[in-house]
Design an enzyme around this catalytic site. Structure first.
Site, PDB file in Angstrom:
ATOM      1  N   THR A 170      -9.500   0.745  -9.362  1.00  0.00           N
ATOM      2  CA  THR A 170      -8.829  -0.419  -8.756  1.00  0.00           C
ATOM      3  C   THR A 170      -8.988  -1.630  -9.699  1.00  0.00           C
ATOM      4  O   THR A 170      -9.771  -1.596 -10.631  1.00  0.00           O
ATOM      5  CB  THR A 170      -9.393  -0.691  -7.338  1.00  0.00           C
ATOM      6  OG1 THR A 170      -9.323   0.507  -6.580  1.00  0.00           O
ATOM      7  CG2 THR A 170      -8.666  -1.784  -6.606  1.00  0.00           C
TER       8      THR A 170
ATOM      9  N   GLU B 202      -4.188   8.046  -3.708  1.00  0.00           N
ATOM     10  CA  GLU B 202      -4.530   7.222  -2.537  1.00  0.00           C
ATOM     11  C   GLU B 202      -4.686   8.056  -1.261  1.00  0.00           C
ATOM     12  O   GLU B 202      -5.272   7.582  -0.283  1.00  0.00           O
ATOM     13  CB  GLU B 202      -3.448   6.161  -2.330  1.00  0.00           C
ATOM     14  CG  GLU B 202      -3.991   4.817  -1.915  1.00  0.00           C
ATOM     15  CD  GLU B 202      -4.800   4.166  -3.026  1.00  0.00           C
ATOM     16  OE1 GLU B 202      -5.979   3.882  -2.765  1.00  0.00           O
ATOM     17  OE2 GLU B 202      -4.273   3.954  -4.125  1.00  0.00           O
TER      18      GLU B 202
ATOM     19  N   SER C 241      -7.839   0.855   3.577  1.00  0.00           N
ATOM     20  CA  SER C 241      -8.286   0.340   2.286  1.00  0.00           C
ATOM     21  C   SER C 241      -9.495  -0.565   2.468  1.00  0.00           C
ATOM     22  O   SER C 241      -9.775  -1.036   3.578  1.00  0.00           O
ATOM     23  CB  SER C 241      -7.141  -0.457   1.654  1.00  0.00           C
ATOM     24  OG  SER C 241      -7.567  -1.107   0.485  1.00  0.00           O
TER      25      SER C 241
ATOM     26  N   GLY D 270     -13.787   0.369  -4.462  1.00  0.00           N
ATOM     27  CA  GLY D 270     -13.819   1.114  -3.197  1.00  0.00           C
ATOM     28  C   GLY D 270     -14.530   0.274  -2.140  1.00  0.00           C
ATOM     29  O   GLY D 270     -14.317  -0.945  -2.062  1.00  0.00           O
TER      30      GLY D 270
ATOM     31  N   ARG E 220       0.847  -1.189   0.000  1.00  0.00           N
ATOM     32  CA  ARG E 220       0.000   0.000   0.000  1.00  0.00           C
ATOM     33  C   ARG E 220       0.888   1.246   0.000  1.00  0.00           C
ATOM     34  O   ARG E 220       1.971   1.258   0.603  1.00  0.00           O
ATOM     35  CB  ARG E 220      -0.822  -0.036   1.289  1.00  0.00           C
ATOM     36  CG  ARG E 220      -1.848   1.047   1.466  1.00  0.00           C
ATOM     37  CD  ARG E 220      -3.067   0.765   0.712  1.00  0.00           C
ATOM     38  NE  ARG E 220      -4.206   1.582   1.128  1.00  0.00           N
ATOM     39  CZ  ARG E 220      -5.189   1.897   0.309  1.00  0.00           C
ATOM     40  NH1 ARG E 220      -5.186   1.503  -0.940  1.00  0.00           N
ATOM     41  NH2 ARG E 220      -6.205   2.603   0.736  1.00  0.00           N
TER      42      ARG E 220
ATOM     43  N   THR F 240      -4.219  -0.772  -7.126  1.00  0.00           N
ATOM     44  CA  THR F 240      -5.017   0.428  -7.356  1.00  0.00           C
ATOM     45  C   THR F 240      -4.190   1.693  -7.519  1.00  0.00           C
ATOM     46  O   THR F 240      -3.084   1.804  -6.977  1.00  0.00           O
ATOM     47  CB  THR F 240      -5.998   0.615  -6.168  1.00  0.00           C
ATOM     48  OG1 THR F 240      -6.898   1.672  -6.468  1.00  0.00           O
ATOM     49  CG2 THR F 240      -5.289   0.911  -4.879  1.00  0.00           C
TER      50      THR F 240
HETATM   51  N1  GLY Z   1      -8.419   2.759  -3.065  1.00  0.00           N
HETATM   52  C1  GLY Z   1      -9.451   1.841  -2.809  1.00  0.00           C
HETATM   53  C2  GLY Z   1      -9.171   1.025  -1.617  1.00  0.00           C
HETATM   54  O1  GLY Z   1      -8.016   0.826  -1.281  1.00  0.00           O
HETATM   55  O2  GLY Z   1     -10.081   0.570  -0.986  1.00  0.00           O
END
Ligand code: GLY
Length: 588
Positions: free
Chosen positions: A392, A431, A463, A485, A102, A410
């Site tokens: 994503t 992000e 996330s 999302g 991430r 994503t």
């Molecule tokens: N950017 C979407 C997620 O990580 O949930």
């Protein structure tokens, strides 16, 4: 003469081989059946890049790395070098690991960096959504390289895994109608950044289906990564290009941020649902914990008997979703910075109490649902739903040995921040919008988030990405995940229910309509054509606000690229989600 039981077994085998006995996961609707390996992703060229690695003797991790890199070329709406993701690896020997790459907040990030002088959350360029300040430090290259080095077969080098992507960028590929539409739909954002306009909008002339899309800058970046290794992205010419552009344009990411980026390996969270083991993503994803919470809340109910698409089923789903998302807003964040009460949230007695006020006849009211382990005060309650993109992307791989990979990756929004690094050819993420810009104010997904997810340098934003593996009797059964999302978590939930409770063939489990509730806004959304008028009326009579989903791509929810293993034949069954025009499962 065979003894009677052996004779019966043989007869049953013969009947099964003739297709007269339909094993629940197989049936005619599986997109691809393959004895050894399958890759399924949102773009057929990326699936084929993974398959190329499998055919060369690579394992599922090798294939996943090649697919991920190829998605950065052929699926730039979400595939990325400038973003991040989660890779859940379930090895054939039973070990599992969650690789967390991430993005992280740059060192210069501050809690209130997206508030204006009046304390309001900013919009437009400079916000958490659009432009140079929206990006976290990308983790994708480091994460994929880490996975390859530690869990790859050893037969596929980093340069090998990069090659299909480099080739696709250098030689080009024909733009599909799906991609042309995606570029066009995001044209307003992309046009604000010269380099993005030049590459992704064909200089403003727009790409048409069938055009040859070559990306020489991206090909050169991939060639540098092949030549100098993945650290090049963080310390070499690519890093210098990122840092220089950020400094020139008011972005935050520095060379030191890039150099300091670290992949994390985490233990997956696990739960049992009707005798199936669910292995899924831990924090900083909220997805795994929320998924396991919902499954535990559902287990006392006879979901199969309710049927796949009854009002009673959708009502029950809305109620468990509402409760899980309430806890998500309160307690979840980066576990390296805040203490996330995973065990209390997954405690069976707690989840039983959480549903104690469930009524089969009446919808609860979201505003009255408290977080189950203690309350938070909200300054503002969002009432509207955003026009949500499906951004994503998720891909799944299973190899001949039975290793499995579920990866969700994503840029966050469609084409991320809209910013392309000049001379490097790849888009950057937005992000930072997954952090809480201000407690009680919704983000781009309409999510209300809590203080646990406040911005801090080095922290990972919360996330919803939920790469997941399901095992039955210790054997791999299902590999799944989705973009979307917050809808990700509910999409994965419904794929699992469709297989475990409704015993659908896997392709149908992926295909059938989905619903979504995220506590706030207090509404149940459904896919276009997804609910009959009489079912809608029954849900409204129970007190639900039921809204047809709005999205850029036809009101669909998610893209659950899924693989099942048929328990009897061990065939790998790849189910590409028909919601994505270019998705494809390929196998051998
Ligand atoms: N950017 C979407 C997620 O990580 O949930």
């Amino acid at each position: 003469m065979p003894t009677p039981p052996r004779f019966i077994a043989r007869l049953a085998g013969l009947v099964a081989a003739m297709g007269l006995l339909v094993a629940p996961l197989r049936a005619q609707r599986a997109a691809v059946e393959a004895p050894r390996g399958v890759v399924t992703s949102a773009h057929y060229l990326a699936s084929e890049a993974g398959l190329e690695m499998l055919r060369r003797g690579g394992n599922a991790v090798d294939a996943a790395v090649a697919t991920g890199l190829a998605l950065a070329v052929v699926y730039p709406i979400a595939g990325n070098l400038g973003g991040g993701g989660f890779m859940l690896v379930q090895l054939a020997d039973g070990r599992s690991v969650a690789i967390d790459y991430r993005e992280t907040a740059p060192a210069a990030a501050t809690r209130d960096m997206y508030l204006d002088a009046q304390g309001n959350v900013m919009a437009g360029p400079g916000s958490s959504v659009l432009g140079w300040r929206a990006s976290g430090v990308p983790g994708a290259v480091a994460g994929l390289a880490h996975a390859l080095e530690k869990y790859g077969s050893g037969k596929i080098s980093w340069a090998d895994a990069c090659e299909p992507a480099r080739r696709l960028a250098a030689e080009g590929h024909a733009i599909t109608q799906g991609a042309a539409t995606q570029f066009h739909n995001s044209g307003r954002n992309l046009a604000q950044f010269e380099e993005s306009k030049r590459i992704f909008l064909n200089g403003g002339a727009h790409w048409q289906a069938g055009d040859l899309f070559r990306q020489p800058d991206l090909a050169a970046t991939l060639a540098r990564l092949q030549q100098h290794g993945p650290r090049e992205f963080y310390e070499g010419e690519t890093a210098r290009k990122i840092a220089a552009a950020m400094a020139a344009q008011g972005g935050l990411i520095t060379l030191a941020d890039l150099k300091g980026y670290k992949v994390a390996e985490r233990a997956p969270v696990r739960g049992i649902y009707r005798g199936h083991t669910i292995v899924t993503m831990p924090p900083p994803s909220s997805g795994g914990v929320a998924l396991l919470q919902m499954l535990a809340m559902l287990e006392p109910h006879d979901v199969a008997q309710l049927g796949p698409n009854s009002a009673a089923k959708y009502h029950l789903l809305a109620e468990v979703m509402r409760r899980a998302f309430r806890d998500r807003a309160e307690y979840m964040g980066d576990p390296d910075f805040v203490s996330v009460p995973v065990a209390p949230l997954l405690d069976r007695d707690y989840l039983k109490r959480r549903m104690a006020d469930f009524s089969p006849d009446r919808a609860s009211v979201s505003e009255k649902i408290e977080p189950g382990l203690g309350a938070m005060k909200l300054s503002q309650i969002a009432a509207t739903s955003p026009r949500e993109s499906t951004e994503t992307t998720h891909y799944s791989v299973v190899d001949a040995a039975g290793n499995a990979v579920a990866t969700t990756t994503t840029l966050n929004g469609n084409f991320g921040s809209g910013v392309t690094i000049p001379g490097a050819g790849f888009l950057m993420n937005n992000e930072m919008d997954d952090f809480t810009a201000k407690v009680g104010v919704k983000n781009m997904f309409g999510l209300l988030q809590g203080a646990a997810n406040a911005i801090q340098p080095g922290k990972r934003p919360l996330s919803s990405m939920t790469p997941t593996v399901v095992l039955k009797d210790g054997q791999l059964l299902l590999v799944t995940g989705s973009p979307g999302g917050p809808t990700i978590i509910n999409t994965v939930l419904q794929v699992i229910l469709n297989v475990v409770d409704h015993r659908m063939p896997v392709a149908q489990a992926v295909e059938v309509p989905r619903v979504h509730h995220q506590w706030m806004p207090d509404q149940l959304t459904f896919e276009r054509y997804g609910i009959s008028a009489d079912t809608l009326a029954l849900l409204k009579a129970k007190g639900h606000t039921v809204v047809e989903r709005q999205s850029y791509e036809g009101g669909y929810q998610g893209d659950a690229e899924t693989i099942a293993i048929d328990p009897q034949t061990k065939l790998r069954l790849g189910a590409a989600d028909p919601r994505k025009p270019d998705s494809r499962a390929v196998g051998y």
